[in-house]
Write a protein that holds these residues in place. Sequence first.
Motif, PDB file in Angstrom:
ATOM      1  N   ARG A  70       0.832  -1.195   0.000  1.00  0.00           N
ATOM      2  CA  ARG A  70       0.000   0.000   0.000  1.00  0.00           C
ATOM      3  C   ARG A  70       0.872   1.252   0.000  1.00  0.00           C
ATOM      4  O   ARG A  70       0.595   2.222  -0.719  1.00  0.00           O
ATOM      5  N   ASN A  74       1.464   4.279  -2.742  1.00  0.00           N
ATOM      6  CA  ASN A  74       1.387   5.697  -2.403  1.00  0.00           C
ATOM      7  C   ASN A  74       2.573   6.473  -2.967  1.00  0.00           C
ATOM      8  O   ASN A  74       2.438   7.602  -3.435  1.00  0.00           O
ATOM      9  N   GLU A 219      -3.491   6.470  -8.870  1.00  0.00           N
ATOM     10  CA  GLU A 219      -4.538   6.616  -7.859  1.00  0.00           C
ATOM     11  C   GLU A 219      -5.387   5.349  -7.777  1.00  0.00           C
ATOM     12  O   GLU A 219      -5.743   4.901  -6.682  1.00  0.00           O
ATOM     13  N   ARG A 223      -5.743   2.730  -4.594  1.00  0.00           N
ATOM     14  CA  ARG A 223      -7.024   2.338  -3.997  1.00  0.00           C
ATOM     15  C   ARG A 223      -7.167   0.820  -3.968  1.00  0.00           C
ATOM     16  O   ARG A 223      -7.692   0.249  -3.002  1.00  0.00           O
ATOM     17  N   ARG A 226      -5.217  -0.447  -1.053  1.00  0.00           N
ATOM     18  CA  ARG A 226      -5.955  -0.260   0.213  1.00  0.00           C
ATOM     19  C   ARG A 226      -7.084  -1.274   0.323  1.00  0.00           C
ATOM     20  O   ARG A 226      -7.384  -1.774   1.405  1.00  0.00           O
ATOM     21  N   ILE A 242     -14.076   1.769  -9.156  1.00  0.00           N
ATOM     22  CA  ILE A 242     -12.693   2.024  -9.596  1.00  0.00           C
ATOM     23  C   ILE A 242     -12.601   2.029 -11.125  1.00  0.00           C
ATOM     24  O   ILE A 242     -12.249   3.044 -11.729  1.00  0.00           O
TER      25      ILE A 242
END
Length: 280
Positions: A70, A74, A219, A223, A226, A242
């Motif tokens: 994760r 990022n 992005e 997601r 996550r 998504i």
Amino acid sequence: MARGTRKTAVLKLGGVGALAALLFAGGLQLASAGENNRPATTAAAQTVNCPTVRDKLPAVPAAASAQVERELANLDQEIARQNERLARQAVRPEGGPAFIDNAILGPLRSKRVAVLDRIEIAFNRIGAQRPDLDALAACSLNAPGVPSAVNGGAGQNAAGQNGNGNAGGQNGNAGSQNGNAGGAARTVNCPRVALPAVPAAAAAQVQAELATLDKQIAEADARLARLAVRPEGGPAFIDNAILGPLRSKRVAALDRIEIAFNRVGAQRPNLDGFATCGLN
């Protein structure tokens, strides 16, 4: 006779005024042409040059893998975001000579420090030796057109997706699977955007939009990472929350690329086939 002289003077003044108006209009046209042609001198934007992290990590314990994946997502997302900003900067410069250091590289370093610290904590929390990642926080700039290196998915330190010098050129997605303790976090699989030769006058705008595509991919991958840690929604959640919105955003960005060609008199490419993404 005096009246005739005054009349002649008025006519001369009128002629001078008309000539001045023509010269003024011509000057505006020249200025406009120079401004519109400016992208020819900014055909390629710089990209951020950040150290890759995945290949510097020790073996990641299974219990820490999801958190690490994760945070790596990022990092890639932040690279994409700053490359998009640099692409916009190439189109419309702002700030003084220290703007990039103060507004892009400085804040980027601070964000990377926080993310790298969370990766170290993920190791430490499960009793593994905490790696020292401090040296990987600072970024510099690549030369124009050189893609950023990104961390990609597990098992693949991809150099990005769009192949355009933005966010590592990420179209065609940076990796297959992010392995984690609970299974595999998936990544989006978007088609590589194939463009004809880009006119110099449209290059800066096209590059800005390619950077936008990279940011959208990063992005979506963040997601999904996550989601691997904290699942939500039903079986159609990824499609609805998504992939569907990602397609809509890509349609808009691809349309702006087509318009950039059309605006400078070049043939408008048909990029509709590059909008839909799947999953790796």
